[in-house]
Design a protein around this motif. Sequence first.
Motif, short mmCIF file in Angstrom:
data_model
loop_
_atom_site.label_atom_id
_atom_site.label_comp_id
_atom_site.label_asym_id
_atom_site.label_seq_id
_atom_site.Cartn_x
_atom_site.Cartn_y
_atom_site.Cartn_z
N VAL A 22 -61.13 23.86 58.39
CA VAL A 22 -61.53 24.53 59.60
C VAL A 22 -61.85 25.91 58.97
N LEU A 23 -61.13 26.40 58.17
CA LEU A 23 -61.63 27.86 57.67
C LEU A 23 -62.82 27.68 56.95
N LEU A 24 -63.23 26.72 55.97
CA LEU A 24 -63.96 26.75 55.05
C LEU A 24 -65.38 26.27 55.74
N ASP A 25 -65.08 25.59 56.78
CA ASP A 25 -66.39 24.88 57.70
C ASP A 25 -67.31 26.22 58.24
N PHE A 26 -66.72 27.43 58.03
CA PHE A 26 -67.50 28.65 58.53
C PHE A 26 -68.93 28.46 57.50
N ASN A 27 -68.66 27.94 56.40
CA ASN A 27 -69.76 27.82 55.44
C ASN A 27 -71.01 28.42 55.36
N VAL A 28 -70.72 29.80 55.28
CA VAL A 28 -71.70 30.66 55.31
C VAL A 28 -72.32 31.26 53.69
N ASN A 29 -73.52 31.54 53.68
CA ASN A 29 -74.02 32.09 52.37
C ASN A 29 -74.15 33.63 52.40
N LEU A 44 -62.17 38.63 58.16
CA LEU A 44 -61.01 37.99 58.64
C LEU A 44 -60.65 36.73 58.11
N LEU A 45 -61.76 35.80 57.82
CA LEU A 45 -61.69 34.66 57.10
C LEU A 45 -61.22 34.88 55.87
N PHE A 46 -61.70 35.69 55.03
CA PHE A 46 -61.35 36.02 53.89
C PHE A 46 -59.89 36.18 53.53
N LYS A 47 -59.22 37.17 54.32
CA LYS A 47 -58.06 37.46 54.18
C LYS A 47 -57.15 36.23 54.60
N ASP A 48 -57.62 35.38 55.54
CA ASP A 48 -56.79 34.23 55.95
C ASP A 48 -56.84 33.20 54.88
N ALA A 49 -58.05 32.97 54.25
CA ALA A 49 -58.27 32.06 53.22
C ALA A 49 -57.22 32.56 52.01
N ILE A 50 -56.98 33.84 51.76
CA ILE A 50 -56.01 34.03 50.78
C ILE A 50 -54.67 33.58 50.80
N ARG A 51 -54.24 33.92 51.91
CA ARG A 51 -52.89 33.82 52.48
C ARG A 51 -52.70 32.01 52.49
N LEU A 86 -58.26 19.05 44.95
CA LEU A 86 -59.46 19.28 43.94
C LEU A 86 -60.71 19.68 44.53
N THR A 87 -60.88 18.92 45.79
CA THR A 87 -62.22 19.03 46.53
C THR A 87 -62.21 20.39 47.14
N ARG A 88 -61.08 20.87 47.74
CA ARG A 88 -60.87 22.19 48.51
C ARG A 88 -60.90 23.29 47.48
N MET A 89 -60.30 22.85 46.27
CA MET A 89 -60.52 24.10 45.21
C MET A 89 -62.01 24.56 44.81
N THR A 90 -62.94 23.48 44.80
CA THR A 90 -64.03 23.62 44.75
C THR A 90 -64.77 24.39 45.63
N ARG A 91 -64.18 24.06 46.92
CA ARG A 91 -64.88 24.54 48.30
C ARG A 91 -64.36 26.09 48.45
N SER A 93 -63.33 28.01 45.81
CA SER A 93 -64.19 28.79 44.72
C SER A 93 -65.87 29.14 45.29
N GLU A 94 -66.33 28.51 45.94
CA GLU A 94 -67.66 28.78 46.32
C GLU A 94 -67.71 29.88 47.42
N PHE A 95 -66.43 29.57 48.15
CA PHE A 95 -66.29 30.94 49.31
C PHE A 95 -65.86 32.13 48.62
N LEU A 96 -65.35 32.11 47.57
CA LEU A 96 -65.10 33.40 46.82
C LEU A 96 -66.16 33.93 46.19
N LYS A 97 -67.11 33.24 45.76
CA LYS A 97 -68.41 33.61 45.25
C LYS A 97 -69.16 34.27 46.25
N VAL A 98 -69.30 33.83 47.47
CA VAL A 98 -69.86 34.42 48.54
C VAL A 98 -69.37 35.80 48.89
#
Length: 229
Positions: A22-29, A44-51, A86-91, A93-98
């Motif tokens: 749900v969090l990663l479905d934000f799917n923004v670039n 806010l999503l970034f902080k939640d994603a970390i935890r 493993l799939t979510r780890m890739t996602r 990783s892409e989120f952190l690049k953004v």
Amino acid sequence: MRTMNTEKLLKTIPIIQNQMDVLLDFNVNANELTNGVINAAFMLLFKDAIRLFAAYNEGIINLLEKYFDMKKVQCKEGLDIYKKFLTRMTRISEFLKVAEQVGIDRGDIPDLSQAPSSLLDALEQHLASLEGKKVKDSTAASRASTLSNAVSSLANTGISFSKVDEREKQAALEEEQTRLKTLKEQRLKELQKNPAITTTDSSPVSTMDGTINSVPAIDLFSTPSSTNR
């Protein structure tokens, strides 16, 4: 997450996986983060994603440590959970690049350490052996080494995410303390401009010559009277 028993762990991790989705479905670039509202939502999503990912990662470590002692049905569930991880780890990783592209300090972005690819093969081979299928020969020492390397990599990821989360909590605490200090200073200035004070029933009392006198108490958070008495 690191101390859960197998049954509870297999029920809990999928819930965290759904929350991550749900969090990663934000799917923004980075090109879409062009205004304050979207940027604030992303932070806010970034902080939640970390935890959330930190807890997710801890659960996977626990799962891997228990995997080779699980029953066949549990191993099947565990393998499916690990593949989804493993799939979510890739996602993530892409989120952190953004996050890095939009200006979040590199020191505030945790490092992701991938588990060796040989681990997935070892997990699959173990399940196949439980199902009575013919598998490649592997020694217990080789399997233990693969598992140890994987857990070490994921543990490093967990440490990195936890450090970032602690810095976020400390920053939030300092921000709140600064805000309260500012409000208190502002309130004191208002009281100095209008020295009207409020006496409350709970004000301290003093005695002089047998007479009880109420000691006025300053209420820092009441609205000052518009007229002096």
